[in-house]
Design an enzyme around this catalytic site. Structure first.
Site, PDB file in Angstrom:
ATOM      1  N   HIS A 152      -7.757   9.854   4.803  1.00 41.65           N
ATOM      2  CA  HIS A 152      -9.083   9.330   5.123  1.00 41.65           C
ATOM      3  C   HIS A 152     -10.020  10.502   5.372  1.00 41.65           C
ATOM      4  O   HIS A 152      -9.980  11.145   6.420  1.00 41.65           O
ATOM      5  CB  HIS A 152      -9.026   8.411   6.355  1.00 41.65           C
ATOM      6  CG  HIS A 152      -8.427   7.074   6.054  1.00 41.65           C
ATOM      7  ND1 HIS A 152      -9.165   5.915   5.977  1.00 41.65           N
ATOM      8  CD2 HIS A 152      -7.155   6.708   5.789  1.00 41.65           C
ATOM      9  CE1 HIS A 152      -8.372   4.904   5.688  1.00 41.65           C
ATOM     10  NE2 HIS A 152      -7.145   5.359   5.562  1.00 41.65           N
TER      11      HIS A 152
ATOM     12  N   GLU B 163      -6.508  -1.539  -4.618  1.00 44.16           N
ATOM     13  CA  GLU B 163      -7.047  -0.194  -4.372  1.00 44.16           C
ATOM     14  C   GLU B 163      -6.651   0.762  -5.493  1.00 44.16           C
ATOM     15  O   GLU B 163      -5.527   0.701  -6.004  1.00 44.16           O
ATOM     16  CB  GLU B 163      -6.500   0.316  -3.040  1.00 44.16           C
ATOM     17  CG  GLU B 163      -6.878   1.740  -2.680  1.00 44.16           C
ATOM     18  CD  GLU B 163      -6.265   2.178  -1.353  1.00 44.16           C
ATOM     19  OE1 GLU B 163      -6.809   3.105  -0.743  1.00 44.16           O
ATOM     20  OE2 GLU B 163      -5.246   1.590  -0.946  1.00 44.16           O
TER      21      GLU B 163
ATOM     22  N   HIS C  31     -12.576   5.044   1.156  1.00 41.54           N
ATOM     23  CA  HIS C  31     -12.787   6.336   1.825  1.00 41.54           C
ATOM     24  C   HIS C  31     -12.614   7.480   0.839  1.00 41.54           C
ATOM     25  O   HIS C  31     -11.947   7.350  -0.193  1.00 41.54           O
ATOM     26  CB  HIS C  31     -11.779   6.500   2.961  1.00 41.54           C
ATOM     27  CG  HIS C  31     -10.365   6.152   2.555  1.00 41.54           C
ATOM     28  ND1 HIS C  31      -9.505   7.066   2.004  1.00 41.54           N
ATOM     29  CD2 HIS C  31      -9.696   4.969   2.598  1.00 41.54           C
ATOM     30  CE1 HIS C  31      -8.355   6.464   1.734  1.00 41.54           C
ATOM     31  NE2 HIS C  31      -8.439   5.193   2.072  1.00 41.54           N
TER      32      HIS C  31
ATOM     33  N   ASP D 128       0.859  -1.189   0.000  1.00 37.86           N
ATOM     34  CA  ASP D 128       0.000   0.000   0.000  1.00 37.86           C
ATOM     35  C   ASP D 128       0.893   1.237   0.000  1.00 37.86           C
ATOM     36  O   ASP D 128       1.652   1.465   0.945  1.00 37.86           O
ATOM     37  CB  ASP D 128      -0.888  -0.033   1.247  1.00 37.86           C
ATOM     38  CG  ASP D 128      -2.077   0.912   1.148  1.00 37.86           C
ATOM     39  OD1 ASP D 128      -2.143   1.695   0.196  1.00 37.86           O
ATOM     40  OD2 ASP D 128      -2.949   0.850   2.036  1.00 37.86           O
TER      41      ASP D 128
ATOM     42  N   GLU E 162     -11.006   0.786  -2.269  1.00 39.99           N
ATOM     43  CA  GLU E 162     -10.148  -0.339  -1.874  1.00 39.99           C
ATOM     44  C   GLU E 162     -11.004  -1.459  -1.311  1.00 39.99           C
ATOM     45  O   GLU E 162     -11.998  -1.216  -0.625  1.00 39.99           O
ATOM     46  CB  GLU E 162      -9.088   0.093  -0.866  1.00 39.99           C
ATOM     47  CG  GLU E 162      -9.585   0.601   0.460  1.00 39.99           C
ATOM     48  CD  GLU E 162      -8.449   1.002   1.398  1.00 39.99           C
ATOM     49  OE1 GLU E 162      -7.433   0.276   1.470  1.00 39.99           O
ATOM     50  OE2 GLU E 162      -8.586   2.055   2.051  1.00 39.99           O
TER      51      GLU E 162
ATOM     52  N   ASP F  43      -3.728   7.214  -3.409  1.00 45.11           N
ATOM     53  CA  ASP F  43      -3.666   6.061  -2.509  1.00 45.11           C
ATOM     54  C   ASP F  43      -4.015   4.824  -3.334  1.00 45.11           C
ATOM     55  O   ASP F  43      -5.135   4.707  -3.829  1.00 45.11           O
ATOM     56  CB  ASP F  43      -4.686   6.281  -1.376  1.00 45.11           C
ATOM     57  CG  ASP F  43      -4.695   5.167  -0.345  1.00 45.11           C
ATOM     58  OD1 ASP F  43      -3.893   4.220  -0.465  1.00 45.11           O
ATOM     59  OD2 ASP F  43      -5.515   5.243   0.591  1.00 45.11           O
TER      60      ASP F  43
END
Length: 424
Positions: A285, A405, A277, A197, A310, A208
């Site tokens: 987030h 993700e 998110h 990640d 994700e 992200d």
């Protein structure tokens, strides 16, 4: 170039004709003729020196070339474009909406470029990492390989550009929030399933995106399930899409897969207490969560928002609990002003504010910033509600988990999967 025999359209055009023995080219009439040239020979032409072609700059291996050198015009590749579906399909063809997007894009252009800049850094570094990572490497070595690449390619510059959060390298039944602390001797094994990640930001615009590596093909169906579930979440996302309904679609896709391990079949489950998110400026987030199971959440996605879609799949119970030594932390975005009596806590908070702001960090990053013997002060900041800790998240012992993700941008006419690449 004008074809032979055509008349020039204006005085600036030049007619090019081959010279004939004994004749002068019509555009050379006013030039002196070489008096000593032998009869029947024209004036000798000077040989042109071959021009050297500029070698196009390419990314190095490992990645160390700053992206601004590869894209000197400051324009970075657009992500994958997907049309909105169902009730929003009209947005793609509507002249009015396209006009409004063009007008809005003039204001949003800088934001789009920052996001695409971060996305291209992510693609280049992660693709190098996918080629490089092999069993037998330590978690610390893998993390540093990725993070050194991000810092170099994004051309790290304080809080203007850099790593958005610690590189996650969670193994097996650990689904998320593990990165090695100093002294960690964990080594990647051939039977391990590792979630990678990575977060990159440019001017606080965060990309992200995550993928999973498994060198044992036993778990290929698990990876296929999670990748397909993430793609479903992306497809179902859009302006006015309800978050609970997106979760239902993700769950349906995820749980249509199963994995056979040593002759026993395990259904793939969505991890119910994890979610995607929204992403906000300097805040990985955001306020909205995108579930990966069916819920009654009627909250809608809105135009202009950015989301991390994700999904996590598991061969275990499909729920995680936090446990073990913590590595991930972040200063709470709207943390209360609390008077700190510990001088060490005040000093550490200054370091956090200076180096990370509201972006997540890990203990290795504090080591790199020159902090020592800071654990007591760090725990005090957590206890005071100024910093939040994120311990590793674990499913049942013996189970395997996977993650994929992508970051998406909800533009007025289409959604842009900014982090999409040839790899996933």
């Amino acid at each position: 170039m004008v074809a032979m025999g055509d008349e020039p359209k204006d005085k600036g055009d030049v007619i090019l004709q081959p010279a004939v023995d004994g004749e002068e080219n019509s555009d050379k009439e006013d030039e002196p003729v070489d008096a000593v040239a032998p009869a029947g020979e024209g004036k000798k032409k000077k040989k042109k020196k071959p021009t050297k072609k500029k070698k196009k700059l390419a990314q190095s291996d490992p990645p160390r070339v700053g992206l601004s050198k590869l894209f000197p015009n400051g324009h970075y590749p657009e992500g994958e474009l997907q049309d909105y579906k169902d009730d929003n399909a009209w947005r793609t063809t509507s002249e009015e909406t396209r006009y409004l997007e063009r007008m809005a894009h003039e204001d949003a252009e800088e934001t789009y470029e920052h996001i695409r800049h971060a996305a291209e850094v992510h693609r280049q570094v992660r693709q190098a990492a996918r080629r490089y990572i092999r069993p037998g490497m330590s978690m610390t070595h893998i993390a540093e390989y990725i993070e050194d690449g991000v810092r170099a390619v994004v051309e790290e510059n304080g809080l203007q550009a850099g790593i958005a959060f610690p590189t996650g390298l969670s193994l097996n039944n650990c689904a998320a929030h593990y990165t090695p602390n100093a002294g960690d001797k964990t080594v990647l094994g051939e039977k391990d399933v590792m979630k990678v990640d990575i977060g990159v930001h440019v001017q606080g615009r965060i990309v992200d995106s995550a993928f999973t590596l498994a060198f044992d093909h036993t778990y290929d169906p698990l990876l296929d399930a999670v990748r397909a579930a993430t793609d479903t979440g992306i497809r179902e996302s859009g302006i006015d899409a309800r978050l609970g309904e997106i979760g239902a679609a993700i769950q349906e896709t995820m749980e249509s897969y199963e994995v056979e391990v040593d002759g026993k079949v395990y259904p793939v489950k969505s991890i119910a207490n994890l979610s995607g998110h929204s992403i906000e400026l300097y805040r990985t987030h955001g306020a909205k969560s995108v579930p990966m199971v069916r819920t009654n959440d009627q909250t809608k996605m809105e135009e202009g928002e950015c989301f991390a879609i994700e999904t996590f799949g598991s061969t275990g119970r499909g729920r995680v609990v936090d446990n073990g030594e913590c590595s991930h932390y972040s200063r709470i975005f709207d943390a209360p002003r609390v008077p700190l009596r510990l001088t060490s806590a005040k000093s550490l908070l200054n370091t956090i504010n200076k180096n990370f702001g509201s972006l997540a960090f890990c203990r290795r990053y504090l080591d790199r910033a020159g902090e020592t013997k800071y654990l007591f002060a760090l725990n005090h900041l957590v206890a005071q509600g100024i910093v939040r800790d994120y311990p590793p998240l674990w499913d049942a012992r013996g189970s395997m988990t996977a993650q994929f993700e992508h970051t998406i941008l909800l533009r007025p006419t289409r959604k842009e999967v900014v982090s999409r690449g040839d790899d996933y």
